[in-house]
Motif scaffolding. Structure first.
Motif, mmCIF file in Angstrom:
data_model
loop_
_atom_site.group_PDB
_atom_site.id
_atom_site.type_symbol
_atom_site.label_atom_id
_atom_site.label_comp_id
_atom_site.label_asym_id
_atom_site.label_seq_id
_atom_site.Cartn_x
_atom_site.Cartn_y
_atom_site.Cartn_z
ATOM 1 N N ILE A 1 17.341 36.545 81.217
ATOM 2 C CA ILE A 1 16.647 37.833 81.238
ATOM 3 C C ILE A 1 15.218 37.617 81.729
ATOM 4 C CG2 ILE A 1 15.753 39.738 79.851
ATOM 5 C CD1 ILE A 1 18.752 39.866 80.160
ATOM 6 N N LEU A 2 14.859 38.337 82.787
ATOM 7 C CA LEU A 2 13.504 38.233 83.320
ATOM 8 C C LEU A 2 12.613 39.311 82.718
ATOM 9 C CD1 LEU A 2 11.755 36.656 85.353
ATOM 10 C CD2 LEU A 2 12.373 38.366 87.066
ATOM 11 N N GLU A 3 13.043 40.558 82.788
ATOM 12 C CA GLU A 3 12.299 41.655 82.191
ATOM 13 C C GLU A 3 13.175 42.903 82.173
ATOM 14 O OE1 GLU A 3 9.418 43.590 85.334
ATOM 15 O OE2 GLU A 3 9.186 41.411 85.421
ATOM 16 N N ILE A 4 12.680 43.945 81.498
ATOM 17 C CA ILE A 4 13.347 45.240 81.540
ATOM 18 C C ILE A 4 12.326 46.298 81.930
ATOM 19 C CG2 ILE A 4 15.113 44.582 79.860
ATOM 20 C CD1 ILE A 4 13.622 46.134 77.740
ATOM 21 N N ASN A 5 12.817 47.415 82.422
ATOM 22 C CA ASN A 5 11.938 48.457 82.954
ATOM 23 C C ASN A 5 12.396 49.814 82.423
ATOM 24 O OD1 ASN A 5 10.596 50.351 84.690
ATOM 25 N ND2 ASN A 5 10.316 48.718 86.192
ATOM 26 N N ALA A 6 11.459 50.527 81.792
ATOM 27 C CA ALA A 6 11.788 51.843 81.233
ATOM 28 C C ALA A 6 11.764 52.943 82.279
ATOM 29 C CB ALA A 6 10.823 52.186 80.103
ATOM 30 N N ARG A 7 11.274 52.623 83.476
ATOM 31 C CA ARG A 7 11.200 53.604 84.569
ATOM 32 C C ARG A 7 11.693 52.951 85.861
ATOM 33 N NH1 ARG A 7 6.989 52.199 82.037
ATOM 34 N NH2 ARG A 7 5.844 53.496 80.539
ATOM 35 N N PRO A 8 12.935 52.503 85.892
ATOM 36 C CA PRO A 8 13.420 51.762 87.063
ATOM 37 C C PRO A 8 13.387 52.591 88.342
ATOM 38 C CG PRO A 8 15.249 52.374 85.629
ATOM 39 C CD PRO A 8 13.993 52.699 84.887
ATOM 40 N N GLY A 9 13.081 51.935 89.437
ATOM 41 C CA GLY A 9 13.005 52.603 90.734
ATOM 42 C C GLY A 9 14.351 53.154 91.183
ATOM 43 N N ILE A 10 14.299 53.979 92.217
ATOM 44 C CA ILE A 10 15.516 54.682 92.645
ATOM 45 C C ILE A 10 16.081 54.176 93.978
ATOM 46 C CG2 ILE A 10 14.996 56.765 91.334
ATOM 47 C CD1 ILE A 10 13.824 57.990 93.849
ATOM 48 N N SER A 11 15.433 53.173 94.577
ATOM 49 C CA SER A 11 15.932 52.649 95.852
ATOM 50 C C SER A 11 17.283 51.967 95.711
ATOM 51 C CB SER A 11 14.926 51.653 96.447
ATOM 52 O OG SER A 11 13.734 52.300 96.830
ATOM 53 N N ILE A 12 17.637 51.603 94.506
ATOM 54 C CA ILE A 12 18.934 50.979 94.261
ATOM 55 C C ILE A 12 20.070 51.870 94.762
ATOM 56 C CG2 ILE A 12 19.130 51.943 91.920
ATOM 57 C CD1 ILE A 12 20.421 49.275 91.081
ATOM 58 N N GLN A 13 19.856 53.189 94.754
ATOM 59 C CA GLN A 13 20.875 54.125 95.231
ATOM 60 C C GLN A 13 21.084 53.992 96.739
ATOM 61 O OE1 GLN A 13 20.329 58.151 92.812
ATOM 62 N NE2 GLN A 13 18.334 57.317 93.436
ATOM 63 N N ILE A 14 19.997 53.762 97.462
ATOM 64 C CA ILE A 14 20.083 53.610 98.914
ATOM 65 C C ILE A 14 20.833 52.324 99.256
ATOM 66 C CG2 ILE A 14 18.800 53.635 101.081
ATOM 67 C CD1 ILE A 14 18.471 56.137 99.302
ATOM 68 N N ALA A 15 20.522 51.258 98.514
ATOM 69 C CA ALA A 15 21.197 49.978 98.758
ATOM 70 C C ALA A 15 22.698 50.081 98.498
ATOM 71 C CB ALA A 15 20.583 48.885 97.885
ATOM 72 N N ASN A 16 23.073 50.928 97.548
ATOM 73 C CA ASN A 16 24.494 51.072 97.203
ATOM 74 C C ASN A 16 25.177 52.227 97.928
ATOM 75 O OD1 ASN A 16 25.502 49.236 94.792
ATOM 76 N ND2 ASN A 16 23.345 49.690 94.397
ATOM 77 N N GLN A 17 24.399 53.007 98.714
ATOM 78 C CA GLN A 17 24.929 54.196 99.383
ATOM 79 C C GLN A 17 25.671 55.091 98.388
ATOM 80 O OE1 GLN A 17 27.200 52.844 102.849
ATOM 81 N NE2 GLN A 17 25.333 52.932 104.062
ATOM 82 N N CYS A 18 25.039 55.248 97.238
ATOM 83 C CA CYS A 18 25.669 56.012 96.172
ATOM 84 C C CYS A 18 24.591 56.489 95.204
ATOM 85 C CB CYS A 18 26.686 55.129 95.442
ATOM 86 S SG CYS A 18 27.550 55.950 94.094
ATOM 87 N N GLY A 19 24.714 57.714 94.720
ATOM 88 C CA GLY A 19 23.742 58.246 93.789
ATOM 89 C C GLY A 19 24.091 57.970 92.344
ATOM 90 N N LEU A 20 23.065 57.919 91.495
ATOM 91 C CA LEU A 20 23.278 57.678 90.074
ATOM 92 C C LEU A 20 24.105 58.782 89.422
ATOM 93 C CD1 LEU A 20 19.738 56.365 89.055
ATOM 94 C CD2 LEU A 20 21.886 55.070 88.936
ATOM 95 N N LEU A 21 23.944 60.012 89.912
ATOM 96 C CA LEU A 21 24.681 61.128 89.316
ATOM 97 C C LEU A 21 26.190 60.939 89.412
ATOM 98 C CD1 LEU A 21 22.637 64.280 90.405
ATOM 99 C CD2 LEU A 21 22.760 63.234 88.130
ATOM 100 N N SER A 22 26.629 60.259 90.457
ATOM 101 C CA SER A 22 28.067 60.051 90.637
ATOM 102 C C SER A 22 28.626 59.010 89.668
ATOM 103 C CB SER A 22 28.363 59.611 92.076
ATOM 104 O OG SER A 22 27.827 58.318 92.321
ATOM 105 N N ARG A 23 27.719 58.272 88.999
ATOM 106 C CA ARG A 23 28.158 57.221 88.084
ATOM 107 C C ARG A 23 28.037 57.629 86.608
ATOM 108 N NH1 ARG A 23 27.726 52.170 90.917
ATOM 109 N NH2 ARG A 23 28.494 52.597 93.023
ATOM 110 N N VAL A 24 27.378 58.747 86.363
ATOM 111 C CA VAL A 24 27.146 59.158 84.969
ATOM 112 C C VAL A 24 28.418 59.750 84.363
ATOM 113 C CG1 VAL A 24 25.835 60.715 83.479
ATOM 114 C CG2 VAL A 24 24.703 59.565 85.386
#
Length: 283
Positions: free
Chosen positions: A260-283
């Motif tokens: 474990i390196l660290e945790i983030n309470a406000r993680p960035g949203i670019s991860i969606q672009i890298a995955n070509q998928c939105g977070l809403l589709s995973r909830v």
């Protein structure tokens, strides 16, 4: 290019309202905002973390820095409550002129002391408040990443919502990012298939790429080792942190495995672009 709306992409405002504010109680923020506190939580769960060499809390201690790091050839210096990789020094060698960073640039001892003083004064910290300097062991990353990492240490960012890992991304350092894996500094982000742990599409500065900009090696189709273990670590950290929605950053050490390196309470949203998928589709 995929359609943002159709893919369920979450923007900054929606992330803040529907994910951060809705799931994270403010009293638990220090568990994520302080890297030292995050280490305590991980160790209490029996999870590995990079070894802590020392911390510096007061300006007068800065003059002791050379003595503190004297036993170590490689190390990382970071603000305890920093964010986005700002202020972090990845030192790969001590030289006559000072300290050699992952980018190959040399910081003189005077420049280093000035940087540390700024770090303590809160220049790189959330809210600009006085901070603590964390000095820790530089992770020796797993050789599986040799072809696609430049100098610094790659990490895996996992987004967790109330016990479920929604999305993952391999973050790779580049010359532009000065050996740090943070995307906003020029690092490379590679989406990961959640079922298999195999890398998919890659981005740098929000543009899709096929190969690493420095090594020219393919970024996709690579298996992340210990994938299921990492998913388990991420959910444990989310539950123990008291926060419902977090980003968990995990590094893969060649000797100790996932850490474990660290945790983030406000993680960035670019991860969606890298995955070509939105977070809403995973909830």
């Amino acid at each position: 290019m995929f359609g943002f709306k159709e893919a369920g992409i979450v923007g900054i405002n929606k992330r803040n309202l529907d994910f951060v504010l809705a799931h994270n109680r403010r009293k638990f923020y220090p568990n994520a905002d302080s890297k030292l506190k995050t280490k305590e939580i991980a160790l209490s769960l029996g999870l590995n973390v990079p070894d802590l060499f020392a911390n510096i809390r007061y300006q007068y201690e800065v003059k002791q820095f050379e003595d503190i790091v004297q036993p170590y050839d490689k190390f990382v210096v970071k603000p305890d409550r920093g964010s986005g990789g700002d202020g972090i020094l990845v030192i790969i060698e001590k030289v006559m002129a000072g300290y050699k960073k992952a980018s190959g640039n040399i910081m003189s001892r005077q420049e280093t002391r000035y940087h540390l003083q700024n770090m303590l004064s809160g220049m790189y910290s959330l809210g600009g408040h006085d901070d603590t300097i964390v000095i820790e062991r530089m992770v020796e990353f797993d050789p599986i990443f040799d072809e696609i990492a430049y100098q610094g240490v790659p990490d895996i960012r996992l987004i967790v919502l109330e016990g479920k890992v929604l999305m993952g991304m391999l973050r790779l350092p580049s010359k532009a990012s000065d050996g740090k894996a943070n995307l906003h500094t020029g690092g490379v982000g590679v989406g990961i298939d959640m079922d298999t742990g195999i890398t998919t599409t890659a981005i740098q500065r929000n543009r899709y790429i096929d190969v690493h900009p420095e090594t020219n090696k393919p970024l996709t189709g690579r298996q992340i080792p210990y994938w299921k273990d990492m998913l388990d670590m991420a959910t444990k950290m989310q539950k123990a942190s008291g926060l419902g929605y977090i980003g968990v950053d995990i590094v893969l050490d060649k000797n100790k495995g996932p850490m474990i390196l660290e945790i983030n309470a406000r993680p960035g949203i670019s991860i969606q672009i890298a995955n070509q998928c939105g977070l809403l589709s995973r909830v």
